[in-house]
Design a protein around this motif. Structure first.
Motif, PDB file in Angstrom:
ATOM      1  N   LEU A  31      39.211  40.601  34.870  1.00 41.35           N
ATOM      2  CA  LEU A  31      38.467  39.385  34.545  1.00 41.35           C
ATOM      3  C   LEU A  31      38.440  39.122  33.044  1.00 41.35           C
ATOM      4  O   LEU A  31      38.236  37.976  32.618  1.00 41.35           O
ATOM      5  CB  LEU A  31      37.029  39.496  35.068  1.00 41.35           C
ATOM      6  N   LEU A  32      38.643  40.170  32.229  1.00 43.89           N
ATOM      7  CA  LEU A  32      38.585  39.996  30.784  1.00 43.89           C
ATOM      8  C   LEU A  32      39.687  39.066  30.267  1.00 43.89           C
ATOM      9  O   LEU A  32      39.386  38.079  29.577  1.00 43.89           O
ATOM     10  CB  LEU A  32      38.649  41.354  30.083  1.00 43.89           C
ATOM     11  N   PRO A  33      40.981  39.316  30.575  1.00 45.73           N
ATOM     12  CA  PRO A  33      42.002  38.372  30.107  1.00 45.73           C
ATOM     13  C   PRO A  33      41.846  36.979  30.706  1.00 45.73           C
ATOM     14  O   PRO A  33      42.170  35.980  30.056  1.00 45.73           O
ATOM     15  CB  PRO A  33      43.323  39.027  30.521  1.00 45.73           C
ATOM     16  N   VAL A  34      41.340  36.920  31.937  1.00 46.98           N
ATOM     17  CA  VAL A  34      41.085  35.605  32.535  1.00 46.98           C
ATOM     18  C   VAL A  34      40.031  34.855  31.731  1.00 46.98           C
ATOM     19  O   VAL A  34      40.178  33.657  31.435  1.00 46.98           O
ATOM     20  CB  VAL A  34      40.643  35.762  34.000  1.00 46.98           C
ATOM     21  N   ALA A  35      38.970  35.557  31.337  1.00 47.64           N
ATOM     22  CA  ALA A  35      37.906  34.928  30.553  1.00 47.64           C
ATOM     23  C   ALA A  35      38.424  34.480  29.193  1.00 47.64           C
ATOM     24  O   ALA A  35      38.048  33.410  28.694  1.00 47.64           O
ATOM     25  CB  ALA A  35      36.744  35.904  30.382  1.00 47.64           C
ATOM     26  N   VAL A  36      39.292  35.290  28.582  1.00 49.37           N
ATOM     27  CA  VAL A  36      39.865  34.914  27.283  1.00 49.37           C
ATOM     28  C   VAL A  36      40.704  33.646  27.422  1.00 49.37           C
ATOM     29  O   VAL A  36      40.622  32.741  26.584  1.00 49.37           O
ATOM     30  CB  VAL A  36      40.713  36.073  26.718  1.00 49.37           C
ATOM     31  N   LEU A  37      41.509  33.573  28.482  1.00 48.78           N
ATOM     32  CA  LEU A  37      42.328  32.384  28.688  1.00 48.78           C
ATOM     33  C   LEU A  37      41.464  31.153  28.948  1.00 48.78           C
ATOM     34  O   LEU A  37      41.736  30.064  28.391  1.00 48.78           O
ATOM     35  CB  LEU A  37      43.288  32.609  29.859  1.00 48.78           C
ATOM     36  N   VAL A  38      40.448  31.309  29.766  1.00 49.68           N
ATOM     37  CA  VAL A  38      39.555  30.172  30.034  1.00 49.68           C
ATOM     38  C   VAL A  38      38.874  29.706  28.749  1.00 49.68           C
ATOM     39  O   VAL A  38      38.761  28.499  28.490  1.00 49.68           O
ATOM     40  CB  VAL A  38      38.505  30.562  31.098  1.00 49.68           C
ATOM     41  N   ALA A  39      38.450  30.644  27.905  1.00 50.31           N
ATOM     42  CA  ALA A  39      37.836  30.281  26.629  1.00 50.31           C
ATOM     43  C   ALA A  39      38.824  29.531  25.754  1.00 50.31           C
ATOM     44  O   ALA A  39      38.459  28.554  25.069  1.00 50.31           O
ATOM     45  CB  ALA A  39      37.337  31.532  25.906  1.00 50.31           C
ATOM     46  N   GLY A  40      40.089  29.967  25.767  1.00 49.34           N
ATOM     47  CA  GLY A  40      41.115  29.274  24.997  1.00 49.34           C
ATOM     48  C   GLY A  40      41.350  27.862  25.489  1.00 49.34           C
ATOM     49  O   GLY A  40      41.530  26.925  24.693  1.00 49.34           O
ATOM     50  N   VAL A  41      41.355  27.693  26.799  1.00 46.52           N
ATOM     51  CA  VAL A  41      41.538  26.350  27.373  1.00 46.52           C
ATOM     52  C   VAL A  41      40.372  25.445  26.986  1.00 46.52           C
ATOM     53  O   VAL A  41      40.571  24.275  26.610  1.00 46.52           O
ATOM     54  CB  VAL A  41      41.678  26.444  28.903  1.00 46.52           C
ATOM     55  N   VAL A  42      39.156  25.960  27.067  1.00 47.66           N
ATOM     56  CA  VAL A  42      37.981  25.163  26.691  1.00 47.66           C
ATOM     57  C   VAL A  42      38.053  24.765  25.221  1.00 47.66           C
ATOM     58  O   VAL A  42      37.762  23.610  24.856  1.00 47.66           O
ATOM     59  CB  VAL A  42      36.691  25.955  26.986  1.00 47.66           C
ATOM     60  N   ALA A  79      45.212  46.512  31.950  1.00 45.62           N
ATOM     61  CA  ALA A  79      44.279  46.654  33.070  1.00 45.62           C
ATOM     62  C   ALA A  79      45.027  46.804  34.391  1.00 45.62           C
ATOM     63  O   ALA A  79      44.635  47.600  35.262  1.00 45.62           O
ATOM     64  CB  ALA A  79      43.340  45.458  33.126  1.00 45.62           C
ATOM     65  N   SER A  80      46.121  46.078  34.548  1.00 45.68           N
ATOM     66  CA  SER A  80      46.902  46.145  35.780  1.00 45.68           C
ATOM     67  C   SER A  80      47.583  47.499  35.924  1.00 45.68           C
ATOM     68  O   SER A  80      47.690  48.034  37.042  1.00 45.68           O
ATOM     69  CB  SER A  80      47.943  45.028  35.812  1.00 45.68           C
ATOM     70  N   LEU A  81      48.057  48.058  34.822  1.00 43.71           N
ATOM     71  CA  LEU A  81      48.664  49.390  34.869  1.00 43.71           C
ATOM     72  C   LEU A  81      47.658  50.432  35.323  1.00 43.71           C
ATOM     73  O   LEU A  81      47.967  51.297  36.159  1.00 43.71           O
ATOM     74  CB  LEU A  81      49.228  49.756  33.491  1.00 43.71           C
ATOM     75  N   MET A  82      46.462  50.374  34.765  1.00 43.68           N
ATOM     76  CA  MET A  82      45.432  51.330  35.164  1.00 43.68           C
ATOM     77  C   MET A  82      45.043  51.128  36.627  1.00 43.68           C
ATOM     78  O   MET A  82      44.796  52.100  37.356  1.00 43.68           O
ATOM     79  CB  MET A  82      44.212  51.199  34.263  1.00 43.68           C
ATOM     80  N   LEU A 127      45.372  52.991  42.262  1.00 47.94           N
ATOM     81  CA  LEU A 127      45.739  52.679  43.644  1.00 47.94           C
ATOM     82  C   LEU A 127      46.805  53.618  44.186  1.00 47.94           C
ATOM     83  O   LEU A 127      47.027  53.660  45.399  1.00 47.94           O
ATOM     84  CB  LEU A 127      46.233  51.230  43.736  1.00 47.94           C
ATOM     85  N   SER A 128      47.463  54.349  43.300  1.00 42.86           N
ATOM     86  CA  SER A 128      48.497  55.290  43.732  1.00 42.86           C
ATOM     87  C   SER A 128      47.940  56.668  44.034  1.00 42.86           C
ATOM     88  O   SER A 128      48.696  57.597  44.321  1.00 42.86           O
ATOM     89  CB  SER A 128      49.589  55.401  42.651  1.00 42.86           C
ATOM     90  N   ARG A 129      46.637  56.808  43.964  1.00 44.49           N
ATOM     91  CA  ARG A 129      45.982  58.060  44.316  1.00 44.49           C
ATOM     92  C   ARG A 129      45.140  57.835  45.563  1.00 44.49           C
ATOM     93  O   ARG A 129      44.398  56.854  45.643  1.00 44.49           O
ATOM     94  CB  ARG A 129      45.093  58.544  43.175  1.00 44.49           C
ATOM     95  N   PRO A 130      45.237  58.738  46.536  1.00 47.28           N
ATOM     96  CA  PRO A 130      44.473  58.555  47.781  1.00 47.28           C
ATOM     97  C   PRO A 130      42.978  58.498  47.524  1.00 47.28           C
ATOM     98  O   PRO A 130      42.436  59.280  46.749  1.00 47.28           O
ATOM     99  CB  PRO A 130      44.839  59.811  48.591  1.00 47.28           C
ATOM    100  N   ALA A 131      42.320  57.546  48.172  1.00 49.42           N
ATOM    101  CA  ALA A 131      40.864  57.407  48.138  1.00 49.42           C
ATOM    102  C   ALA A 131      40.315  57.176  46.741  1.00 49.42           C
ATOM    103  O   ALA A 131      39.140  57.413  46.489  1.00 49.42           O
ATOM    104  CB  ALA A 131      40.184  58.629  48.755  1.00 49.42           C
ATOM    105  N   ALA A 132      41.151  56.706  45.823  1.00 48.80           N
ATOM    106  CA  ALA A 132      40.676  56.452  44.462  1.00 48.80           C
ATOM    107  C   ALA A 132      39.875  55.154  44.437  1.00 48.80           C
ATOM    108  O   ALA A 132      40.201  54.186  45.111  1.00 48.80           O
ATOM    109  CB  ALA A 132      41.848  56.359  43.501  1.00 48.80           C
ATOM    110  N   ASP A 133      38.814  55.157  43.630  1.00 47.84           N
ATOM    111  CA  ASP A 133      37.994  53.963  43.456  1.00 47.84           C
ATOM    112  C   ASP A 133      38.605  53.112  42.341  1.00 47.84           C
ATOM    113  O   ASP A 133      38.584  53.493  41.175  1.00 47.84           O
ATOM    114  CB  ASP A 133      36.560  54.356  43.100  1.00 47.84           C
ATOM    115  N   ALA A 134      39.183  51.979  42.712  1.00 47.88           N
ATOM    116  CA  ALA A 134      39.858  51.121  41.740  1.00 47.88           C
ATOM    117  C   ALA A 134      39.013  49.916  41.354  1.00 47.88           C
ATOM    118  O   ALA A 134      39.477  49.035  40.634  1.00 47.88           O
ATOM    119  CB  ALA A 134      41.196  50.646  42.306  1.00 47.88           C
ATOM    120  N   GLY A 135      37.757  49.882  41.791  1.00 50.99           N
ATOM    121  CA  GLY A 135      36.930  48.699  41.575  1.00 50.99           C
ATOM    122  C   GLY A 135      36.729  48.339  40.124  1.00 50.99           C
ATOM    123  O   GLY A 135      36.853  47.174  39.737  1.00 50.99           O
ATOM    124  N   ARG A 136      36.437  49.329  39.281  1.00 50.71           N
ATOM    125  CA  ARG A 136      36.152  49.024  37.881  1.00 50.71           C
ATOM    126  C   ARG A 136      37.382  48.494  37.163  1.00 50.71           C
ATOM    127  O   ARG A 136      37.274  47.641  36.283  1.00 50.71           O
ATOM    128  CB  ARG A 136      35.616  50.261  37.168  1.00 50.71           C
TER     129      ARG A 136
END
Length: 211
Positions: free
Chosen positions: A94-105, A71-74, A79-88
């Protein structure tokens, strides 16, 4: 000159030759190859790793670090393209964060509270925090050089995304050696190591990716 005209000019004047995607792919291969060589020189896979891959705590390490890197590579690419929408792509983080939080729980539910502190501290936290950035260094360097072919309008942010990707890839490589398997350990020390690499990416990206 209007901002829109400047952006169009940047997009048209992006460095010729190999595409940005192709250059980034080569950067990933070169950086991971250098990190793997460094791993072979100073570390080694943990004994009996293959049978242990059936253990969910070990699988979790790769289920978090590899999607984080992807996800970070994408995100860095966008972000390396002018005016590119990087929001999605930012939302995909958030996906790997959610996986880690689920693992901690799951870990907290499966283990007695008396063990939580020792699981959090682990046995080799200093090695984790130092070796992941070390393994990430060649990856980050290769990614930043590849992203120079683009035209990032926010070079520090693009550099931070490259650092996050390098940290994720390095953490996945280090996980082949790491014997601290608790998600609590990963939350504390893997995360700290990746944050260090991300910060380094932001600082370096501000200079290297500036135009």
């Amino acid at each position: 000159m209007k901002t829109e005209d400047l952006i169009r000019g940047l997009a048209a004047d992006m460095r010729p030759g190999r595409s940005l995607e192709g250059g980034l792919a080569l950067g990933v291969l070169a950086g991971v190859g250098a990190a793997a060589l460094l791993f072979a020189l100073i570390l080694a896979p943990r004994p009996g790793l293959l049978p242990l891959l059936a253990e969910w705590r070990i699988v979790l390490k790769f289920a978090v670090t590899l999607p984080l890197a992807a996800a970070s590579l994408m995100l860095a690419l966008r972000l390396s393209r002018p005016a590119a929408d990087a929001g999605r792509w930012a939302l995909l983080l958030l996906l790997p964060v959610a996986v880690l939080v689920a693992g901690v729980v799951a870990e907290l539910a499966a283990t007695p509270p008396a063990t939580w502190r020792s699981d959090l501290i682990g046995r080799y936290a200093p090695y984790c925090v130092s070796l992941i950035p070390l393994l990430a260094a060649p990856v980050l360097g290769a990614l930043l050089l590849a992203l120079r072919r683009g035209a990032a309008t926010r070079p520090a942010v693009a550099g931070a995304a490259a650092g996050l990707a390098a940290g994720g890839l390095a953490a996945a490589i280090y996980a082949l050696h790491c014997v601290d398997d608790s998600p609590l350990f990963m939350l504390a020390w893997y995360s700290l190591a990746v944050v260090i690499v991300t910060a380094a990416g932001a600082v370096l990206g501000r200079r290297i990716l500036a135009w």
